[in-house]
Scaffold this motif. Sequence first.
Motif, short mmCIF file in Angstrom:
data_model
loop_
_atom_site.label_atom_id
_atom_site.label_comp_id
_atom_site.label_asym_id
_atom_site.label_seq_id
_atom_site.Cartn_x
_atom_site.Cartn_y
_atom_site.Cartn_z
N ARG A 94 0.83 -1.21 0.00
CA ARG A 94 0.00 0.00 0.00
C ARG A 94 0.87 1.25 0.00
O ARG A 94 0.59 2.20 -0.73
N ALA A 97 2.41 1.56 -3.35
CA ALA A 97 1.40 2.00 -4.33
C ALA A 97 1.11 3.49 -4.17
O ALA A 97 0.98 4.22 -5.15
N THR A 98 1.03 3.94 -2.93
CA THR A 98 0.81 5.36 -2.68
C THR A 98 1.99 6.19 -3.19
O THR A 98 1.78 7.24 -3.81
N ILE A 100 4.08 5.33 -5.58
CA ILE A 100 4.05 5.29 -7.04
C ILE A 100 2.98 6.23 -7.57
O ILE A 100 3.19 6.97 -8.54
N LYS A 101 1.82 6.21 -6.92
CA LYS A 101 0.73 7.10 -7.33
C LYS A 101 1.16 8.56 -7.21
O LYS A 101 0.94 9.35 -8.13
N ASN A 102 1.79 8.90 -6.08
CA ASN A 102 2.25 10.28 -5.89
C ASN A 102 3.31 10.65 -6.91
O ASN A 102 3.31 11.77 -7.43
N ASP A 103 4.23 9.71 -7.21
CA ASP A 103 5.25 9.96 -8.23
C ASP A 103 4.59 10.20 -9.59
O ASP A 103 4.97 11.12 -10.33
N LEU A 104 3.63 9.34 -9.93
CA LEU A 104 2.96 9.49 -11.22
C LEU A 104 2.20 10.82 -11.30
O LEU A 104 2.21 11.49 -12.33
N LEU A 105 1.54 11.18 -10.19
CA LEU A 105 0.83 12.46 -10.17
C LEU A 105 1.80 13.63 -10.31
O LEU A 105 1.53 14.60 -11.03
#
Length: 180
Positions: A94, A97-98, A100-105
């Motif tokens: 988790r 994933a968070t 990675i999500k923040n990096d992608l954003l």
Amino acid sequence: MTVQYLAAEHDNPLIPIWQELVIGVVAFALLCFVLMKYVFPRMEQTFQARVEAIEGGIKRAEVAQAEAADLLAQYRAQLAEARTEAARIRDEARAEATAIKNDLLAKAAEDRDRIIAAGKEQLAAERQTIIRELRTEVGSLAVELAGRIVGESLEDEARRRGTVERFLAYLESAPAGGTR
């Protein structure tokens, strides 16, 4: 009658005959001797073997039960450890994933900002190009129009440039949509 009376007295069923009594006692003693010498020791051995087998079975069952309890405790400990490990892995996943999500954003925001900046730069460059083209074209049209109105040719470059600059300055200072 006396002999008969004595014989009848002798035949009393309540009083046993002494010879039979002696034979019975000897036979009973012999039977007891055989039982005590041979039968009872074998029976005792058999009973002892059964007792040992039962006690050994009970001990083996207790040992097996203790081993099963140990295995159950080990299994429960391993299960608890596996659950803890699974929870840790889930939490790490988790968190990852968070991240990675923040990096992608963040990358998407950077790309968006870069694309917007590039678009603004391109629009500014195109605007400058269009303004230059329009100035040239408007200048040419203004010179041609002025030449027709005045009736003389404004072909001299210095004159043309001055006229175009004055006209463009006039257009820039004029209010939008209105005429003077």
